[in-house]
Design a protein around this motif. Structure first.
Motif, PDB file in Angstrom:
ATOM      1  N   THR A   1      -8.268 -11.082   8.227  1.00  0.00           N
ATOM      2  CA  THR A   1      -7.280 -11.134   7.155  1.00  0.00           C
ATOM      3  C   THR A   1      -6.737  -9.728   6.962  1.00  0.00           C
ATOM      4  OG1 THR A   1      -8.401 -12.968   6.038  1.00  0.00           O
ATOM      5  CG2 THR A   1      -6.875 -11.644   4.722  1.00  0.00           C
ATOM      6  N   LEU A   2      -5.471  -9.564   7.269  1.00  0.00           N
ATOM      7  CA  LEU A   2      -4.842  -8.252   7.124  1.00  0.00           C
ATOM      8  C   LEU A   2      -4.398  -8.069   5.679  1.00  0.00           C
ATOM      9  CD1 LEU A   2      -4.092  -6.043   9.312  1.00  0.00           C
ATOM     10  CD2 LEU A   2      -1.745  -6.783   8.959  1.00  0.00           C
ATOM     11  N   VAL A   3      -4.823  -6.962   5.075  1.00  0.00           N
ATOM     12  CA  VAL A   3      -4.487  -6.681   3.674  1.00  0.00           C
ATOM     13  C   VAL A   3      -3.597  -5.437   3.631  1.00  0.00           C
ATOM     14  CG1 VAL A   3      -5.362  -6.199   1.374  1.00  0.00           C
ATOM     15  CG2 VAL A   3      -6.712  -7.619   2.951  1.00  0.00           C
ATOM     16  N   PRO A   4      -2.286  -5.598   3.404  1.00  0.00           N
ATOM     17  CA  PRO A   4      -1.427  -4.416   3.285  1.00  0.00           C
ATOM     18  C   PRO A   4      -1.758  -3.642   2.009  1.00  0.00           C
ATOM     19  CG  PRO A   4      -0.129  -6.406   3.729  1.00  0.00           C
ATOM     20  CD  PRO A   4      -1.508  -6.843   3.337  1.00  0.00           C
ATOM     21  N   LEU A   5      -1.969  -2.352   2.156  1.00  0.00           N
ATOM     22  CA  LEU A   5      -2.272  -1.476   1.021  1.00  0.00           C
ATOM     23  C   LEU A   5      -1.156  -0.445   0.926  1.00  0.00           C
ATOM     24  CD1 LEU A   5      -6.052  -0.915   1.854  1.00  0.00           C
ATOM     25  CD2 LEU A   5      -5.126  -2.481   0.122  1.00  0.00           C
ATOM     26  N   LEU A   6      -0.170  -0.714   0.073  1.00  0.00           N
ATOM     27  CA  LEU A   6       0.987   0.166  -0.043  1.00  0.00           C
ATOM     28  C   LEU A   6       0.700   1.234  -1.095  1.00  0.00           C
ATOM     29  CD1 LEU A   6       3.895  -2.443   0.121  1.00  0.00           C
ATOM     30  CD2 LEU A   6       2.725  -1.252   1.984  1.00  0.00           C
ATOM     31  N   LEU A   7       0.602   2.482  -0.632  1.00  0.00           N
ATOM     32  CA  LEU A   7       0.238   3.587  -1.508  1.00  0.00           C
ATOM     33  C   LEU A   7       1.343   4.637  -1.516  1.00  0.00           C
ATOM     34  CD1 LEU A   7      -3.534   4.055  -0.559  1.00  0.00           C
ATOM     35  CD2 LEU A   7      -2.526   2.592  -2.334  1.00  0.00           C
ATOM     36  N   THR A   8       1.538   5.237  -2.671  1.00  0.00           N
ATOM     37  CA  THR A   8       2.571   6.262  -2.829  1.00  0.00           C
ATOM     38  C   THR A   8       1.994   7.631  -2.468  1.00  0.00           C
ATOM     39  OG1 THR A   8       3.570   4.998  -4.624  1.00  0.00           O
ATOM     40  CG2 THR A   8       4.173   7.328  -4.460  1.00  0.00           C
TER      41      THR A   8
ATOM     42  N   GLU B   1      15.719  -0.369   3.708  1.00  0.00           N
ATOM     43  CA  GLU B   1      15.719  -0.888   5.078  1.00  0.00           C
ATOM     44  C   GLU B   1      14.366  -0.641   5.750  1.00  0.00           C
ATOM     45  OE1 GLU B   1      18.142  -0.280   9.309  1.00  0.00           O
ATOM     46  OE2 GLU B   1      18.985   0.496   7.436  1.00  0.00           O
ATOM     47  N   ALA B   2      13.816   0.571   5.574  1.00  0.00           N
ATOM     48  CA  ALA B   2      12.522   0.899   6.174  1.00  0.00           C
ATOM     49  C   ALA B   2      11.403   0.062   5.552  1.00  0.00           C
ATOM     50  CB  ALA B   2      12.236   2.382   6.007  1.00  0.00           C
ATOM     51  N   GLN B   3      11.487  -0.176   4.249  1.00  0.00           N
ATOM     52  CA  GLN B   3      10.469  -0.978   3.570  1.00  0.00           C
ATOM     53  C   GLN B   3      10.475  -2.414   4.085  1.00  0.00           C
ATOM     54  OE1 GLN B   3       8.954   0.911   0.638  1.00  0.00           O
ATOM     55  NE2 GLN B   3       7.269  -0.381   1.261  1.00  0.00           N
ATOM     56  N   LEU B   4      11.674  -2.973   4.281  1.00  0.00           N
ATOM     57  CA  LEU B   4      11.780  -4.336   4.815  1.00  0.00           C
ATOM     58  C   LEU B   4      11.248  -4.407   6.241  1.00  0.00           C
ATOM     59  CD1 LEU B   4      15.290  -5.382   3.441  1.00  0.00           C
ATOM     60  CD2 LEU B   4      13.070  -6.320   2.766  1.00  0.00           C
ATOM     61  N   SER B   5      11.579  -3.402   7.037  1.00  0.00           N
ATOM     62  CA  SER B   5      11.102  -3.367   8.420  1.00  0.00           C
ATOM     63  C   SER B   5       9.581  -3.285   8.457  1.00  0.00           C
ATOM     64  CB  SER B   5      11.721  -2.166   9.149  1.00  0.00           C
ATOM     65  OG  SER B   5      11.195  -2.050  10.449  1.00  0.00           O
ATOM     66  N   GLN B   6       9.025  -2.454   7.605  1.00  0.00           N
ATOM     67  CA  GLN B   6       7.571  -2.318   7.535  1.00  0.00           C
ATOM     68  C   GLN B   6       6.914  -3.628   7.104  1.00  0.00           C
ATOM     69  OE1 GLN B   6       5.185   1.260   5.862  1.00  0.00           O
ATOM     70  NE2 GLN B   6       5.438  -0.052   4.108  1.00  0.00           N
ATOM     71  N   ALA B   7       7.505  -4.291   6.114  1.00  0.00           N
ATOM     72  CA  ALA B   7       6.958  -5.557   5.632  1.00  0.00           C
ATOM     73  C   ALA B   7       6.978  -6.620   6.729  1.00  0.00           C
ATOM     74  CB  ALA B   7       7.739  -6.033   4.417  1.00  0.00           C
ATOM     75  N   ARG B   8       8.075  -6.697   7.474  1.00  0.00           N
ATOM     76  CA  ARG B   8       8.168  -7.677   8.573  1.00  0.00           C
ATOM     77  C   ARG B   8       7.119  -7.396   9.637  1.00  0.00           C
ATOM     78  NH1 ARG B   8      13.878  -7.164   7.624  1.00  0.00           N
ATOM     79  NH2 ARG B   8      13.981  -5.502   9.188  1.00  0.00           N
ATOM     80  N   HIS B   9       6.942  -6.106   9.945  1.00  0.00           N
ATOM     81  CA  HIS B   9       5.959  -5.730  10.966  1.00  0.00           C
ATOM     82  C   HIS B   9       4.551  -6.130  10.527  1.00  0.00           C
ATOM     83  CE1 HIS B   9       3.963  -3.654  14.163  1.00  0.00           C
ATOM     84  NE2 HIS B   9       3.490  -2.682  13.387  1.00  0.00           N
ATOM     85  N   LEU B  10       4.213  -5.874   9.283  1.00  0.00           N
ATOM     86  CA  LEU B  10       2.886  -6.207   8.785  1.00  0.00           C
ATOM     87  C   LEU B  10       2.675  -7.720   8.722  1.00  0.00           C
ATOM     88  CD1 LEU B  10       2.465  -3.531   5.961  1.00  0.00           C
ATOM     89  CD2 LEU B  10       1.337  -3.576   8.197  1.00  0.00           C
TER      90      LEU B  10
ATOM     91  N   ALA C   1      -0.055 -12.409  11.003  1.00  0.00           N
ATOM     92  CA  ALA C   1      -0.033 -13.734  11.625  1.00  0.00           C
ATOM     93  C   ALA C   1      -0.705 -13.710  12.998  1.00  0.00           C
ATOM     94  CB  ALA C   1       1.409 -14.221  11.752  1.00  0.00           C
ATOM     95  N   GLY C   2      -0.533 -12.596  13.731  1.00  0.00           N
ATOM     96  CA  GLY C   2      -1.085 -12.494  15.078  1.00  0.00           C
ATOM     97  C   GLY C   2      -2.600 -12.375  15.114  1.00  0.00           C
ATOM     98  N   VAL C   3      -3.204 -11.786  14.073  1.00  0.00           N
ATOM     99  CA  VAL C   3      -4.661 -11.594  14.099  1.00  0.00           C
ATOM    100  C   VAL C   3      -5.411 -12.629  13.268  1.00  0.00           C
ATOM    101  CG1 VAL C   3      -4.448  -9.120  14.543  1.00  0.00           C
ATOM    102  CG2 VAL C   3      -4.607  -9.931  12.169  1.00  0.00           C
ATOM    103  N   ARG C   4      -4.675 -13.506  12.607  1.00  0.00           N
ATOM    104  CA  ARG C   4      -5.330 -14.510  11.758  1.00  0.00           C
ATOM    105  C   ARG C   4      -6.256 -15.417  12.566  1.00  0.00           C
ATOM    106  NH1 ARG C   4      -0.807 -16.416   9.178  1.00  0.00           N
ATOM    107  NH2 ARG C   4      -0.896 -14.570   7.820  1.00  0.00           N
TER     108      ARG C   4
END
Length: 262
Positions: free
Chosen positions: A134-141, A112-121, A126-129
């Motif tokens: 260009t927003l680049v999500p960098l998902l790190l463990t 659920e948190a991962q989906l919420s984070q993905a939607r937010h990003l 889209a808002g800064v395009r």
């Protein structure tokens, strides 16, 4: 007089609260049983209060509640973490020619948190395009490794840290900052502490604004007996590290310097 316990607060903040609102008895980590309200300056202080089985309500100061839920219904929180949109726009002001802004976020959240984070990003991207970003999500463990950050640095022009204390904390700061610097990538840090340690900038709540908001919440509790819902402080200003900017060859404009906190 209302006695308020301050847990984990810097001594300078305790003194400022006492001088700003002398009608409240502000006490640093009081041991007596007559404290009516507790203020925890960070999550560790909040956990200490819970372990000590303090029954009085607790107001927690924290960057975000995404990693730390409140344990009791009568507790509340004051959120000081900067909005990600402001951080991304600050990255562009620090580095106007940057096209690819890498947002470092956590891999391995629950579904659920991962989906919420993905939607937010996605919404943020889209808002800064239209601003040429260009927003680049960098998902790190966690914990972030030097190798993972080095590989991520090849994809972006500048890094932006999210308000995630699992990824970004005093134990991980040195490796993250040294790795970013080694690869000549500026980092917009998640907090003033990161800027002091070597991040180029962050959006931060001025101390005077945080003190004013804190006093307002305590006075609201005095009148109503309730702390209310968690609330985000809305006043942010740039906090800069000009020395790091110069070492990375970045030019901080006069307008940005004028806006920045001293």
């Amino acid at each position: 007089m209302t006695r308020v316990g301050l847990w984990g607060a810097p001594s300078a903040v305790v003194q400022q609260l006492r001088s700003t609102q002398p009608q409240i008895d502000w006490q640093a980590e009081p041991l007596g049983a007559d404290t009516q309200l507790h203020i925890a300056w960070h999550a560790d202080a909040y956990d200490r209060l819970l372990t000590a089985e303090k029954r009085e309500p607790i107001l927690l100061l924290i960057s975000s509640l995404t990693q730390r839920n409140l344990a009791r219904a009568h507790d509340s929180a004051l959120l000081w973490g900067p909005p990600l949109l402001q951080q991304v726009r600050l990255a562009r002001r620090v580095m106007p020619l940057a096209k690819r802004v890498g947002v470092i976020a956590r891999q391995g959240l629950d579904r659920e948190a991962q989906l919420s984070q993905a939607r937010h990003l996605e919404t943020l991207a889209a808002g800064v395009r239209s601003e040429g970003i260009t927003l680049v999500p960098l998902l790190l463990t966690p914990p972030i490794s030097a190798r993972a950050l080095a590989e991520a640095s090849e994809q972006v022009d500048i890094f932006v840290a999210t308000n995630d204390e699992v990824l970004f904390n005093r134990d991980t700061a040195k490796l993250i900052l040294l790795t970013a610097y080694r690869h000549q990538k500026a980092l917009i840090g998640p907090s003033p502490a990161f800027v002091s340690a070597g991040a180029v900038a962050t959006m931060a709540v001025p101390k005077s604004a945080l003190i004013a908001e804190l006093i307002a919440r305590v006075e609201h509790w005095q009148k109503t007996g309730r702390l209310g819902e968690p609330k985000t402080v809305e006043q942010f200003q740039p906090l800069l590290n000009p020395q790091v900017a110069r070492s990375l060859g970045l030019y901080l404009t006069p307008d940005l310097l004028r806006e920045a906190q001293p």
